[in-house]
Every structure is written in C-alpha cells, then in structure tokens.
Scaffold this motif. Sequence first.
Motif, PDB file in Angstrom:
ATOM      1  N   ILE A 187       3.492  19.740   9.317  1.00  0.00           N
ATOM      2  CA  ILE A 187       3.741  19.893   7.879  1.00  0.00           C
ATOM      3  C   ILE A 187       5.209  19.646   7.567  1.00  0.00           C
ATOM      4  O   ILE A 187       5.552  18.982   6.573  1.00  0.00           O
ATOM      5  CB  ILE A 187       3.289  21.284   7.407  1.00  0.00           C
ATOM      6  N   ASN A 188       6.095  20.158   8.418  1.00  0.00           N
ATOM      7  CA  ASN A 188       7.520  19.891   8.222  1.00  0.00           C
ATOM      8  C   ASN A 188       7.829  18.409   8.330  1.00  0.00           C
ATOM      9  O   ASN A 188       8.697  17.895   7.607  1.00  0.00           O
ATOM     10  CB  ASN A 188       8.349  20.687   9.241  1.00  0.00           C
ATOM     11  N   LEU A 189       7.139  17.714   9.230  1.00  0.00           N
ATOM     12  CA  LEU A 189       7.342  16.275   9.369  1.00  0.00           C
ATOM     13  C   LEU A 189       7.029  15.566   8.055  1.00  0.00           C
ATOM     14  O   LEU A 189       7.799  14.721   7.589  1.00  0.00           O
ATOM     15  CB  LEU A 189       6.449  15.739  10.491  1.00  0.00           C
TER      16      LEU A 189
ATOM     17  N   GLU B 105      -1.960  30.416   0.936  1.00  0.00           N
ATOM     18  CA  GLU B 105      -1.395  29.561   1.994  1.00  0.00           C
ATOM     19  C   GLU B 105      -0.625  30.356   3.049  1.00  0.00           C
ATOM     20  O   GLU B 105       0.038  31.346   2.755  1.00  0.00           O
ATOM     21  CB  GLU B 105      -0.481  28.494   1.383  1.00  0.00           C
ATOM     22  N   HIS B 106      -0.702  29.885   4.267  1.00  0.00           N
ATOM     23  CA  HIS B 106       0.132  30.353   5.380  1.00  0.00           C
ATOM     24  C   HIS B 106       1.578  29.970   5.081  1.00  0.00           C
ATOM     25  O   HIS B 106       1.848  28.981   4.413  1.00  0.00           O
ATOM     26  CB  HIS B 106      -0.359  29.676   6.667  1.00  0.00           C
ATOM     27  N   HIS B 107       2.502  30.759   5.580  1.00  0.00           N
ATOM     28  CA  HIS B 107       3.919  30.462   5.349  1.00  0.00           C
ATOM     29  C   HIS B 107       4.290  29.046   5.779  1.00  0.00           C
ATOM     30  O   HIS B 107       5.192  28.429   5.196  1.00  0.00           O
ATOM     31  CB  HIS B 107       4.805  31.458   6.100  1.00  0.00           C
ATOM     32  N   ALA B 108       3.601  28.525   6.796  1.00  0.00           N
ATOM     33  CA  ALA B 108       3.904  27.173   7.272  1.00  0.00           C
ATOM     34  C   ALA B 108       3.541  26.113   6.246  1.00  0.00           C
ATOM     35  O   ALA B 108       3.983  24.964   6.366  1.00  0.00           O
ATOM     36  CB  ALA B 108       3.163  26.895   8.585  1.00  0.00           C
ATOM     37  N   ASN B 109       2.736  26.474   5.244  1.00  0.00           N
ATOM     38  CA  ASN B 109       2.411  25.544   4.169  1.00  0.00           C
ATOM     39  C   ASN B 109       3.050  25.987   2.854  1.00  0.00           C
ATOM     40  O   ASN B 109       2.615  25.578   1.780  1.00  0.00           O
ATOM     41  CB  ASN B 109       0.897  25.410   4.003  1.00  0.00           C
ATOM     42  N   ILE B 110       4.075  26.813   2.954  1.00  0.00           N
ATOM     43  CA  ILE B 110       4.867  27.226   1.783  1.00  0.00           C
ATOM     44  C   ILE B 110       6.340  26.899   2.009  1.00  0.00           C
ATOM     45  O   ILE B 110       6.960  26.184   1.218  1.00  0.00           O
ATOM     46  CB  ILE B 110       4.706  28.739   1.500  1.00  0.00           C
ATOM     47  N   VAL B 111       6.882  27.436   3.104  1.00  0.00           N
ATOM     48  CA  VAL B 111       8.327  27.341   3.329  1.00  0.00           C
ATOM     49  C   VAL B 111       8.824  25.895   3.446  1.00  0.00           C
ATOM     50  O   VAL B 111       9.878  25.554   2.884  1.00  0.00           O
ATOM     51  CB  VAL B 111       8.735  28.171   4.568  1.00  0.00           C
ATOM     52  N   PRO B 112       8.124  24.977   4.153  1.00  0.00           N
ATOM     53  CA  PRO B 112       8.624  23.598   4.192  1.00  0.00           C
ATOM     54  C   PRO B 112       8.769  22.966   2.812  1.00  0.00           C
ATOM     55  O   PRO B 112       9.698  22.181   2.579  1.00  0.00           O
ATOM     56  CB  PRO B 112       7.563  22.871   5.027  1.00  0.00           C
TER      57      PRO B 112
ATOM     58  N   ASP C 193      -4.036  21.916   5.567  1.00  0.00           N
ATOM     59  CA  ASP C 193      -3.767  22.709   6.760  1.00  0.00           C
ATOM     60  C   ASP C 193      -5.121  23.019   7.395  1.00  0.00           C
ATOM     61  O   ASP C 193      -5.895  23.823   6.870  1.00  0.00           O
ATOM     62  CB  ASP C 193      -3.040  23.993   6.358  1.00  0.00           C
ATOM     63  N   GLY C 194      -5.392  22.373   8.527  1.00  0.00           N
ATOM     64  CA  GLY C 194      -6.701  22.492   9.152  1.00  0.00           C
ATOM     65  C   GLY C 194      -6.755  23.403  10.360  1.00  0.00           C
ATOM     66  O   GLY C 194      -7.723  23.334  11.132  1.00  0.00           O
TER      67      GLY C 194
END
Length: 404
Positions: free
Chosen positions: A92-94, A116-123, A194-195
């Motif tokens: 996701i960051n990529l 959403e998980h933080h990994a799909n918010i913070v980036p 996000d799968g």
Amino acid sequence: MSTATLTLKDQFPGLAGNWHYLDTAATAQKPQVVIDATVNALGRDYATVHRGVYARSAEMTLAFEAARRTTAKFIGAQEDEIVFTRGATEAINLVAQTWGLTNLKAGDRILLSVLEHHANIVPWQLLAERTGVAIDVCPLTEDGRIDLDAAQAMLTPAHKLVALAHVSNVLGSVLDVARAARLAHDVGAKLLVDGCQATPRLALDMKALDCDFYAFSAHKLYGPTGVGVLWAKKDILDAMPPWHGGGAMIDRVTFEKTTYAPAPQRFEAGTPMIVEALGMAAAIDWLDEVGLDRAQAHERDLTATLRRELSARNDVTLFGPEDGLGIVSFALDGVHPHDLGTILDEEGADGSRVAIRAGHHCAQPLMDHLGVSATARASFGLYSDESDIEALLKGIERTRRIFG
C-alpha cells in the motif's frame, strides 16, 4: 505427505499440545509443507536469484519466478502484474509513494472507510501531507459493513482513489468489491483493495473484481512473514515510477542517467525475499489442495457457531454482521479485553490455553466508532475446530467467575 493423509490440525507443528489458537487474523500458523519449503530454500537449495550463472542460482531463479506464476494464478492474474513486497503494508505504501505522488495533487480526494486497518489509513495521510489531497471517510451500515450506498452518494469527480478492505480484520464483514470498483470507475477513480483477510478465505479473480490494486500478505495465508504482494493492472503498473533504487530494478546505470527494468522488477530493488517467496508459493499450493471453498465454508460455520453461543449470553456484546467471515469481535461486560486475553492464556483445569487477540487491532478509528477502546477477537483458520470454541467458552466462564 498429502493433506489427505493427516488431519488438518496435525499438519501444523505450532498447534501441538492443548493450545487453542484463535488469532489467525493476526497471523496464521504454518503447515509442515511450508516449513519444509522454507528450510530447503534456506539450506539445501539456497542461492541468489537473477544474478548467478552457475546452475544452482539458475535453478533458484526459476523457482523464484515460478512462485510469481503460482501467486498470479492463485488470484486470477498475469505474472507480470505481481510485485513481491515485504507485506501488504509495504504494498500500500508503494502505491501511495509511486502512483499517488505521480497522479494526485491538491484538490484531489481519497475515499477510505471507517473500518480500515491503519496500514490503509496512514500511508494516505502521509501522502496528503505531501500533496494536499483530502481524505473522506465512508460510514458503515448498522451491522458493520462498508456502506456502498453512502459511498456512491459521496463520490465525485474529485475523487481519484478509493481504498477499502475486502474483509474487515475486526468485524469480518465482506466488501462487494465489484460494486465498489464500478462506483469508483464511474467517477474516474481507481480502487485499491486491502485483501489480507480475504486471500486465505475467498477465491479471487482480479478480472472479475475489476479493482486496480490489490494487496495481501503471505503470513495471513499460512505462509511466512516478510513477503507479500502488490497486484496492479498492467497498464497502471507500467506507468508507475520506481520507489526504491538499487540492484535488480535497473536496465542500465551510468552517472549521467539510469534506465529502469520493466514492471514488476522495477519495484523489487536489491536481493529479493527468495526464501519467503518460495514459502508463500508452498502455502498457496497447500491451500489450493485443501480448497478455498472448503476454507470459506468451514470458517463460516465456526463463525456462526461462536456468534450463536456468545449471543446466548447476557454479558456479551457482539460486533459486526451475523455472516462475518472467520472473525468474531466481542466485549465481555465488566472485563477489559486485555484481562480476558490474559486469563484465557492461563492454563485451565484441563491443561488448555486459548490465544485470542485483545486490543484495537490496528483499527483505532473503528474502535472510536464502536464506542470502545478495544475488543476481544477470536479468528479462525482451516485448522480451527469446535474444540477451540469449547475451550474459549470455558475460558470466558472462568473469567466471569474471577470477576464476579
């Protein structure tokens, strides 16, 4: 040894003893075939890839690229659309740091959801700080699904990206990805999915889903940590610039100018995660043999059973939809989830221990929405069975007696 020879639980060394593992949504236990594949890749078969002219290096290169083909087939994609990353977070960051920086600017908008998980918010927040794009948040339905009717009303031509979870890591709710893709494309936006929680449980076909980006991690998929996948439509991937520089991602380097390898190699700088990629391919082969239809049906049955048992109690609050997939989040009245998790991990009278997740699950905005600081979460895998639910219920009773 084939999966027909042993029971599923017997294939997982990490489940030895009277230990009831209900934290698969955090990370799945590994079957012996995956462990063997990683041990052989790290030992007997080890060599670098894409570099050596000697036989073992050539053989490892073939195995590494075969892992890419295995992964592509697993999700209904082409191998040149598969980028190996360190996990879904990096994938996701990529996208944020390549496609996002290239295509988004002040005035553009991104749509996320409450769950959403933080990994799909913070980036996306980091991207917003650099570019001035705005972030909108789609609400949930009353039972904890992403409200696509609300998303349809919110989306405008200013939205350039929609980024949503396929299966919620807290609620188990499942997104209608194909509809989400239509809604995004109707306003000219791309859809990133996000799968992580969907990949071990749902048969995937990227063409049918019609999203633009799909990210997942191997360790949720009965594979090793340290490797994941970014899938993107080929034309999008080809237009994205590299984000890490180094070996393997280049065509020609001079001090005046560097030209880059085509996708997906352009995004895989340095020596790749050789062992981990082979372990992921072994996990995919194992899961294919067991059957994703079996996985989904099994986890739906266990989820329904646990929800039914917990809903019969007057001291439990359940979160998420009745038909959530593989994940049950709940709260026990008067008991903090951390206390419940600690007591469950203490040896019971029968010598059993139960492992659940207790906390915010990297989804603090969702916790705020639910009006709690944390939940207890039980999550299932193919190795889970009724005995795990029985042990959890006994542990809840023991906790209730302790707290009165």
